[in-house]
Motif scaffolding. Structure first.
Motif, short mmCIF file in Angstrom:
data_model
loop_
_atom_site.label_atom_id
_atom_site.label_comp_id
_atom_site.label_asym_id
_atom_site.label_seq_id
_atom_site.Cartn_x
_atom_site.Cartn_y
_atom_site.Cartn_z
N LEU A 2 61.23 -52.18 -25.30
CA LEU A 2 62.41 -51.17 -25.15
C LEU A 2 63.61 -52.18 -25.11
CD1 LEU A 2 60.71 -49.29 -22.03
CD2 LEU A 2 61.30 -48.46 -24.40
N PHE B 78 66.93 -51.40 -27.54
CA PHE B 78 68.12 -51.13 -27.08
C PHE B 78 69.00 -52.08 -28.22
CE2 PHE B 78 71.67 -50.54 -24.78
CZ PHE B 78 71.74 -50.96 -23.48
N VAL C 177 69.39 -50.39 -31.70
CA VAL C 177 70.06 -49.18 -31.96
C VAL C 177 71.55 -49.60 -32.00
CG1 VAL C 177 70.73 -48.47 -29.65
CG2 VAL C 177 70.04 -46.61 -31.27
N LEU D 221 74.08 -48.87 -35.31
CA LEU D 221 75.32 -48.34 -35.06
C LEU D 221 76.37 -49.32 -35.59
CD1 LEU D 221 77.02 -46.10 -34.08
CD2 LEU D 221 76.78 -46.95 -31.66
N ALA E 121 76.19 -48.67 -39.57
CA ALA E 121 76.92 -47.39 -39.82
C ALA E 121 78.36 -47.56 -39.89
CB ALA E 121 76.52 -46.42 -38.76
N VAL F 117 75.48 -40.61 -28.04
CA VAL F 117 75.04 -42.24 -27.69
C VAL F 117 75.56 -42.73 -26.04
CG1 VAL F 117 76.17 -44.34 -27.95
CG2 VAL F 117 75.63 -43.04 -30.13
N LEU G 126 72.94 -44.18 -23.49
CA LEU G 126 73.05 -45.33 -22.93
C LEU G 126 72.83 -45.31 -21.44
CD1 LEU G 126 75.94 -47.18 -24.76
CD2 LEU G 126 73.68 -47.91 -24.50
N LEU H 191 69.24 -44.87 -20.78
CA LEU H 191 68.54 -46.07 -21.05
C LEU H 191 68.67 -47.38 -19.95
CD1 LEU H 191 66.58 -47.51 -22.92
CD2 LEU H 191 68.71 -48.06 -24.44
N LYS I 139 63.51 -44.03 -20.65
CA LYS I 139 63.89 -44.83 -21.69
C LYS I 139 63.78 -44.54 -22.97
CE LYS I 139 63.62 -48.84 -18.59
NZ LYS I 139 64.55 -48.88 -17.48
N ILE I 140 62.41 -44.13 -23.44
CA ILE I 140 62.27 -44.09 -24.83
C ILE I 140 63.16 -42.50 -25.04
CG2 ILE I 140 60.54 -43.28 -26.42
CD1 ILE I 140 58.52 -44.75 -24.70
N PHE J 153 66.23 -43.67 -25.70
CA PHE J 153 66.59 -44.41 -26.92
C PHE J 153 66.79 -43.42 -28.28
CE2 PHE J 153 65.67 -47.19 -30.47
CZ PHE J 153 64.45 -46.51 -31.08
N ILE K 175 70.23 -41.72 -28.30
CA ILE K 175 71.14 -42.74 -28.92
C ILE K 175 70.82 -42.73 -30.36
CG2 ILE K 175 71.97 -45.14 -29.00
CD1 ILE K 175 71.15 -45.67 -26.22
N GLY K 176 69.49 -42.88 -30.91
CA GLY K 176 69.37 -42.87 -32.22
C GLY K 176 70.06 -41.61 -32.82
N VAL L 261 73.55 -41.97 -33.36
CA VAL L 261 73.71 -42.68 -34.49
C VAL L 261 73.69 -42.10 -35.81
CG1 VAL L 261 73.07 -44.95 -35.62
CG2 VAL L 261 73.19 -44.94 -33.21
N PHE L 262 72.47 -41.18 -35.79
CA PHE L 262 72.38 -40.69 -37.07
C PHE L 262 73.52 -39.49 -37.31
CE2 PHE L 262 68.75 -42.78 -37.33
CZ PHE L 262 67.64 -42.80 -36.53
N MET M 73 76.41 -40.20 -36.65
CA MET M 73 77.61 -41.05 -37.25
C MET M 73 77.39 -41.44 -38.78
SD MET M 73 79.63 -42.19 -35.20
CE MET M 73 79.84 -42.02 -33.28
N TRP N 121 66.64 -54.74 -15.15
CA TRP N 121 66.74 -54.09 -16.28
C TRP N 121 68.22 -53.34 -16.30
CZ3 TRP N 121 64.21 -53.00 -20.72
CH2 TRP N 121 64.76 -52.06 -21.72
#
Lengths: 503, 114, 542
Positions: free
Chosen positions: A181, A185, A188, A192, A195, B15, B19, B22, B31-32, B35, B38-39, B42-43, B45, C520
Motif C-alpha cells: 500500500l 502511494f 501514484v 502524476l 503526467a 486526487v 489522498l 489513503l 485504502k485501496i 488509491f 487517486i488513480g 491522475v487519469f 489529468m 501510517w
C-alpha cells in the motif's frame, strides 16, 4: 525521412539490451508454462546467460566510451522508446546478475520442490518472482523512457511483495500489505509527476526531456512528486515504515534480494531523474534536502540498529542507514564542480558494495537462524566456533558496512569524504564518520557474542555450498575496494552527455 | 470555464479525496479504494494532457491515452494483489487492519524461514 | 644485489605473516604454522637492518594500491619491533604443551602484520589499512581469558580504537584534499600540509588520533585497563610494538620541515602533562602490570613532548633521534612485562642476577647510565633544547625513577600472588633478554650518532641525579604511601563510562520517534510534505 539527431541514434550492440530484458521475461513465461520444478531449473539456467549478456554490454560500453543505445522497432523518440546503457547501467546490471545468481544458488535448499509432488506453492512463487524482479531491474537500469521506467517500477514492487509474505505467517502478511500500500502511494505520485512532465513537454524520453526541461512550476511539482514517490519505495527516512518488518520477515534469500537490489532500483530511478532529466534546474537546494534526509537516515537507522535484539531486524535497520549514505550522492555529485567525479564514484560504489555486503549478511543470518533455531543475538555465544565460515561472511559484510579498508564500503566512504571536504560541506563528513562509528557499534554487537566462548547446539549444520555463496558475495564486496581508477572512469561514461544538456 | 478546466478541477478533487482517504483511513480495503480514486484523478489529468497536446490535425494526442490504459492495467493488478493479501490476512487472523501494531516485529521464537 | 633485496624484504614483511595466517586456518598445516609463528617477523628484521646500514628503499604495487617505504626512523622502530615480536612469539608459541588456540594465533598474526606494516607504509590507504590491522584484531589478544574485567577492557579498547580510526580517516581526507596533484603518498601530502587551507584541522585530528594510540592524557584511560587485563605476552607486544604506531604516525605525518610554534608547544604541553600524570596516578596503583601501563603513558608523554619541541622549531633531523628513544622503550617495556611473569616464577633470594637485571632494566627508563635509556635521554637532548623543556624532561626522569622503584616494590611483593607465572624456559632465558634490551640500543645508536659522546663522565652525573631524587621520593612513598587515594585503573574512562551509560536513554528517544513515524497517517503526511518541500526547493534553486 526525419534525420535522427545523434543523441538519439542507435549504436551497435543495442540488440543485447533487448536480449537482456527478454531473457528473464521468457524465463517467467516458461516457468508458468512448465511449472513445478522446471521453474527452479529455468531460473538457475538463465542466470549465467544473463550475467554474460551484462558483461558483454559492459565491454561494449567500455570499448566505445559511449552509452549503447537502441530504439525499439527502430523508431527513435519521441515516437518510439529508447533503451540506453551507460556506465552505471552496466555495473548495476552485472551486480544484479551476480546477486540474483547468488540468491538463486542459496535458495535451492529452501525452495526446492519436494519430491513426490509436481508443484508446490512457495517454490513456484519464489522462482517466478525472482525472475520477475530480475526483469524489472533490467528494464529499470536500461530504460530510456520515464513511463516505461514507471511500469518497470510497478513490476518490481508487485514481484517483491509476494516474496515478503511467502511463508504465509500473519505478521509477514501485514508487512507485505503495508509495503504494497505504501509503495502504491508512491507510485501514484510518480504517475502524476509523469503526467505533468508529459503535459509540459510532450515526451517522456530522458534525453529529449533533458534538452527541453526549463525551470517551470510544472517541472518543480513533477520533480517533487516523482522524487517523493521514489523515496517511499526506497524507504528513505522518514518514509521507512514498511522496510524493517518486510525485510526481516522475508525468507533470507528474498531478504538478500530485497535489501540488496530492490531498494536500489527506485534509488537508481531517482538518480536518473535528477542527474539525467533535471540537471537543467539551477541551484542545489533540492539536492541538499535529499542529502539532509540521507544524513538523518544514517544516524537514525544506525542508532535503531544498535537497539535491536534480533539479528535480522538489526540488519534491516542497518539497510535503512546505508540507504542514507546513497542519498549523499545528490549534494556531492550535482552541479559542475571539480569534486563531482568523487561524489558520483563514491555514491555508485556505495550502491554496489552495499548490495553485495547486505546480501551476504542476510544469507549468513539466515544460515544462523536455521542452524540455531532462533536469531536472538544475545544467545549466539559460541556460534563462531560452530559455524566459522558463516560468521566470517557476516564479519566481512560488516567490514564493508563499517567502511574499513580494504572494502568497497571504505572506497565509497573515502571518495564521499574527499568530495565533502573539497566542497566544504563538513556536515556530510561528520555524519558519515558518526555513521561509521555507529556501524562499528552494531557490527561489534553482532560479532562479540558470536565470537565469545560458549557451547551452542546446532539443529543442523549449515550446507557448505550456501556458506560458500554468502562468503563469495562478501568477498566481492571486499574486492570492490581494489577497484582501479579506470573503474571510476567507466562510471562517468554517459554523464557528460547529460550535463551537456545544460542551457 | 471550458471542459479542460472542469476536468482538471474534478481530477484535482479526486486526487485530494483519495489522498485524504489513503492517509486517514485505517482499513486496508478503504485504502485501496482511495488509491483507485487517486488513480482516476491522475487519469483525468492524462486526459486533459491528451486534449491539450493535440497536434493540428487530430482532436487528441494518442500517447497519453496509451498511458492511461497502461495505468488502468497497473492499478487493476495492484488492486487485485492487495485484495488477495487482505483476503489471506483475514483468513489467517480473522481481522484485516494494518495499524494494530505499527512497529510489528515477528514473534520472539525467531522467524523460522522455509 | 641490495637494490632488489630491500624491496623484496619489504613485501615479505607483510606477505609472510599473511601466508602463515592462511596456513593456520587450514587443518593440515595448523600445528606447523603455529610452531613457526615466531619466525614471521624475520624478513622485517632483515629489511630494517638493511635500511639502517644502507639507505632508504621502497616497494610499490600499484595494482594492489600498496606502497611501502623504509627510511631511518621507520627502520629503527621496525628493527626493535620485529625483535620483540620474535622473542615474545617464541615464548608464547614455541612450547607445544601450552600453545594458545587458533583464534589467538590468528589475531596475533594480524596484529603483527599491522604492527610491522605501520613502519613501512608509504601512502595514506596502506597506512590506514595496516593501522586498522594493528588496532582491531588486538581485541582478541586482550580478552583471551574471557573474564568480566578483560571483557570490559576489550570493550573500552575497541571504543578508543574505532574512535581513533574515525579521527584519522577525517585527517587523511583533509590531507588528501590539501594535496593539489591528487597523490596519496605520505611524503607528498605532508609536504603540502603546511600550506594547505585545512592545516589546522588536519593537525588537530592527527594529534588526537595518534595521541589516542599513544595514550596521551586525557585519552589514556584504555591503556591501564588493557594492559592489566591482557595476558602478559599480549601486553608485552601491545605496549612495546603496537603503541609505537602512534609514534611513527606523528613522526611521519607532522610537517617538521617548517616550524609551527603554536602546534609544537601545544603538543609539548600535552606530552609533559601526560608524563607527570602517568607518574602521579601510577604510584597509587598496586598491580605491577598497571604500574607499567602508567609508566608507558608517562614515557609516551615524554616522546610526544620531544616531537612537539621538534615541530615547534622545525627540526626535521630530529626524527631519527625520536625514533631511537621510542625504540629503546619498545625493548625495555617488552622485557619488563615479561619480567612480571618471570618474577612470579623466581625466588629472588637465590637468583640475584635476575633481580639486578630487573632493577637495571626498570631504572633504564629513568636514564640509568650505561643503559639504552641513558642513550635515549641523550639522543633527545638536542630537540628539547636548554630551557624549560629540558628541565621538565629531567623532572620526568626523576618521576620515572620513582615510578619504576614503586613498580619493583610491587613486583617483589605480589610476585607470589595471582600473577600468571612464566614458563621455565622463559624464566631461564629472561636474563639474556634483559641484557639484550639494555644494550641493543647501543648498537642502534651507531646509526643515529656517536656512542662515545654519550659515554663520558659528565653524562654519568646527568643520568644519576634524577635517579637519586627518584630514589629519595620512593623512600618517602614507602613511608607515607598508604595514605594515597585509591584511584581505579582506567581513571578517566570510569567517568567516560558513566557519561556513556547516562546517554543510552537517547537511543530510547530514537526508538519512540521511530514508533511514531511508522504510524501510517504520519508516514502518509510525511510523503505529502516531502513532495511539496522538494517541489519548493526545486523552485527555489539555491
Amino acid at each position: 525521412m526525419i534525420e535522427t539527431p545523434p543523441a538519439l541514434a542507435a549504436t551497435a550492440g543495442g540488440s543485447l539490451l533487448v536480449l537482456a530484458i527478454l531473457l528473464p521475461c521468457a524465463g517467467i513465461l516458461l516457468s508458468f508454462a512448465l511449472g513445478g520444478r522446471f521453474a527452479e531449473r529455468i531460473a538457475l539456467g538463465l542466470t549465467p546467460i544473463g550475467l554474460a549478456i551484462a558483461l558483454a554490454v559492459s565491454v561494449l560500453v567500455w570499448r566505445s566510451g559511449a552509452p549503447v543505445v537502441t530504439n525499439i522497432a527502430g523508431l527513435p523518440p519521441p515516437l518510439g522508446i529508447a533503451l540506453r546503457a551507460d556506465g552505471i547501467s552496466c555495473v548495476m546490471l552485472v551486480t544484479a546478475a551476480l546477486v540474483i545468481a547468488g540468491a538463486a544458488l542459496y535458495a535451492r535448499a529452501s525452495f526446492a520442490t519436494p519430491a513426490g509432488v509436481s508443484e508446490a506453492r512457495a517454490p513456484l512463487a519464489f522462482w517466478i518472482m525472482l525472475q520477475a524482479i530480475w526483469a524489472a531491474l533490467t528494464i529499470l537500469f536500461v530504460g530510456g523512457d520515464l513511463f516505461n521506467l514507471y511500469v518497470a517500477l510497478e513490476l518490481l514492487t508487485f514481484a517483491a511483495v509476494p516474496l515478503v509474505c511467502l511463508a504465509g505467517k500473519p505478521e509477514t502478511l501485514v508487512a507485505a500489505l503495508r509495503y504494497l500500500l505504501f509503495a502504491l502511494f508512491g507510485s501514484v505520485f510518480c504517475l502524476l509527476g509523469a503526467a505533468l512532465l508529459y503535459g509540459a513537454y510532450g515526451t517522456l524520453d530522458i534525453v529529449l526531456l533533458a534538452e527541453r526541461v526549463r525551470p517551470q512550476p510544472a517541472v518543480w511539482l513533477a520533480a517533487g512528486l516523482m522524487t517523493a514517490g521514489l523515496l517511499a519505495k526506497t524507504a528513505l527516512f522518514p518514509l521507512h515504515l514498511w522496510l524493517p518488518p518486510a525485510h526481516a520477515g522475508a525468507p533470507p534469500a528474498a531478504s538478500a534480494v530485497l535489501s540488496g537490489l530492490v531498494v536500489k532500483g527506485s534509488f537508481f530511478l531517482t538518480v536518473r531523474l535528477w542527474f539525467s532529466v533535471l540537471p537543467a534546474l539551477p541551484g542545489g537546494a533540492a539536492e541538499a534536502a535529499l542529502g539532509t534526509l540521507g544524513a538523518a537516515a544514517i544516524l537514525f537507522g544506525s542508532v535503531l540498529a544498535l537497539r535491536q535484539p534480533r539479528l535480522k531486524l538489526l540488519i534491516a535497520y542497518s539497510t535503512l542507514a546505508q540507504i542514507g549514505y546513497l542519498f549523499l550522492i545528490f549534494p556531492l555529485a550535482s552541479g559542475a564542480h571539480p569534486w563531482i567525479a568523487d561524489g558520483w564514484g563514491g555514491g555508485i560504489m556505495q550502491t554496489l558494495s552495499h548490495a553485495f555486503a547486505k546480501a551476504a549478511m542476510f544469507m549468513a543470518a539466515g544460515l544462523l537462524a536455521e542452524s540455531l533455531g532462533h536469531d536472538r543475538i544475545a544467545e549466539f555465544a559460541g556460534a563462531g566456533r560452530a559455524m566459522p565460515a558463516t560468521v566470517f561472511a557476516l564479519g566481512l559484510g560488516g567490514l564493508s558496512l563499517m567502511g574499513l579498508p580494504p572494502s568497497g564500503g571504505f572506497a565509497a566512504k573515502w571518495m564521499l569524504l574527499r568530495a565533502s571536504v573539497a566542497a566544504g560541506h563538513w556536515v556530510w563528513a561528520v555524519v558519515m564518520l558518526a555513521g561509521g562509528l555507529l556501524a562499528a557499534g552494531y557490527v561489534y554487537r553482532i560479532l562479540a557474542p558470536a565470537l565469545s566462548d560458549g557451547v551452542v547446539v546446532l539443529k543442523s549444520p549449515p550446507q557448505r555450498s550456501r556458506e560458500g555463496v554468502a562468503l563469495a558475495l562478501a568477498l566481492v564486496a571486499v574486492a570492490l575496494g581494489f577497484a582501479p581508477q579506470s573503474f571510476f572512469d567507466f562510471l562517468q561514461i554517459g554523464r557528460a552527455a547529460a550535463t551537456a544538456a545544460l542551457p | 470555464m471550458n471542459a479542460s478546466t472542469l476536468a482538471g478541477l474534478v481530477g484535482a478533487g479526486l486526487v485530494g479525496l483519495g489522498l485524504y482517504g489513503l492517509i486517514v483511513n485505517p482499513q486496508p480495503l478503504r485504502k485501496i479504494l482511495a488509491f483507485n480514486l487517486i488513480g482516476s484523478g491522475v487519469f483525468l489529468m492524462f486526459g486533459i494532457v491528451a486534449r491539450r497536446g493535440a497536434a493540428a490535425g487530430f482532436p487528441f494526442d494518442p500517447v497519453p491515452q496509451a498511458m492511461v490504459i497502461t495505468g488502468i492495467v497497473v492499478a487493476f493488478a495492484a488492486s487485485a494483489l492487495s485484495v488477495a493479501l487482505i483476503l489471506r490476512l483475514y483468513e489467517e487472523t480473522g481481522t484485516a487492519t494494518l495499524d494494530s501494531d505499527p512497529a510489528a516485529k515477528p514473534p520472539d521464537d525467531g522467524a523460522r524461514d522455509t | 644485489m641490495t637494490g632488489a633485496l630491500g624491496p623484496l624484504l619489504l613485501a615479505a614483511t607483510l606477505v609472510l605473516p599473511l601466508l602463515l595466517l592462511t596456513a593456520c586456518l587450514s587443518a593440515r598445516w595448523h600445528n606447523e604454522a603455529l610452531a613457526l609463528q615466531w619466525l614471521a617477523p624475520i624478513p622485517a628484521a632483515a629489511a630494517a637492518i638493511l635500511a639502517i646500514a644502507g639507505g632508504p628503499f621502497a616497494f610499490d604495487a600499484p595494482a594492489l594500491r600498496l606502497s611501502l617505504r623504509l627510511d631511518l626512523p621507520g627502520a629503527l622502530l621496525l628493527a626493535v619491533a620485529s625483535l620483540l615480536w620474535i622473542v615474545v612469539g617464541a615464548a608464547v608459541f614455541a612450547s607445544p604443551g601450552d600453545r594458545p588456540n587458533g583464534r589467538f594465533a590468528v589475531s596475533w598474526l594480524l596484529t603483527m602484520a599491522g604492527s610491522l606494516g605501520v613502519f613501512i607504509a608509504a601512502d595514506l590507504i596502506t597506512f590506514y589499512l595496516v593501522y586498522a590491522l594493528v588496532s582491531i584484531p588486538a581485541y582478541e589478544l586482550i580478552v583471551r581469558d574471557r573474564d568480566p574485567s578483560s571483557k570490559r577492557a576489550g570493550a573500552v579498547y575497541m571504543a578508543f580504537a574505532i574512535l581513533g580510526e574515525a579521527l584519522l580517516l577525517m585527517a587523511f581526507a583533509l590531507l588528501a584534499a590539501g594535496e593539489p596533484s591528487g597523490s596519496l603518498r605520505i611524503e607528498d601530502v605532508v609536504a603540502a600540509l603546511s600550506t594547505s587551507p585545512w592545516r589546522d584541522g588536519a593537525l588537530a585530528l592527527l594529534i588526537a588520533g595518534f595521541g589516542m594510540k599513544m595514550a596521551l592524557a586525557p585519552l589514556n584511560g584504555w591503556m591501564p585497563l588493557t594492559y592489566t587485563a591482557a595476558p602478559i605476552p599480549a601486553a608485552a607486544v601491545l605496549s612495546g610494538a603496537a603503541v609505537k604506531a602512534g609514534v611513527i604516525g606523528l613522526i611521519r605525518f607532522l610537517p617538521f620541515a617548517a616550524p609551527l610554534p603554536s602546534w609544537g608547544e601545544a603538543l609539548a604541553v600535552i606530552g609533559f602533562v601526560s608524563a607527570f600524570y602517568g607518574v602521579a596516578i601510577g604510584i597509587t596503583q598496586q598491580n605491577p602490570k598497571t604500574v607499567l601501563a602508567y609508566s608507558s603513558i608517562s614515557q609516551m608523554g615524554v616522546i610526544a613532548a620531544v616531537i612537539g619541541m621538534a615541530l615547534a622549531s622545525g627540526d626535521a633531523d630530529a626524527t631519527p633521534q625520536i625514533a631511537f628513544a621510542a625504540a629503546n622503550h619498545v625493548l625495555v617495556k617488552g622485557a619488563l612485562f615479561l619480567a612480571v611473569g618471570v618474577a612470579a616464577a623466581t625466588d629472588f633470594r637465590r637468583d640475584r642476577l635476575t633481580l639486578i637485571l630487573m632493577v637495571a632494566l626498570a631504572l633504564s627508563l629513568a636514564g640509568l647510565p650505561f643503559t639504552g635509556g641513558a642513550l635515549a635521554k641523550f639522543a633527545v637532548k638536542d630537540p628539547l633544547g636548554d630551557g624549560l623543556a629540558a628541565g621538565l624532561a629531567n623532572a620526568s626522569a626523576a618521576g620515572s625513577a620513582l615510578l619504576m622503584l614503586h613498580f619493583l616494590a610491587r613486583l617483589v611483593r605480589t610476585a607470589s600472588r595471582g600473577v600468571e607465572a612464566a614458563a621455565p624456559g622463559l624464566t631461564r632465558l629472561w636474563p639474556a633478554i634483559a641484557i639484550g634490551a639494555l644494550f641493543t640500543p647501543w648498537l642502534l645508536y651507531l646509526a643515529v650518532g656517536d656512542p662515545r659522546d654519550a659515554a663520558s663522565i659528565a653524562k654519568l652525573w646527568d643520568g644519576l641525579w634524577p635517579i637519586m631524587i627518584g630514589a629519595a621520593l620512593a623512600l618517602g612513598l614507602q613511608r607515607w604511601g598508604k595514605s594515597l587515594p585509591r584511584i581505579p585503573e582506567g581513571d578517566t574512562v570510569v567517568a567516560a563510562e558513566a557519561a556513556f551509560n547516562a546517554s543510552l536513554p537517547i537511543s530510547a528517544v530514537f526508538e519512540s520517534l521511530d514508533a511514531r513515524l511508522r504510524r501510517w497517517p504520519v508516514a502518509g503526511l510525511s510523503l505529502l510534505a516531502i513532495a511539496l518541500v522538494l517541489a519548493a526547493m526545486a523552485a527555489y534553486g539555491g
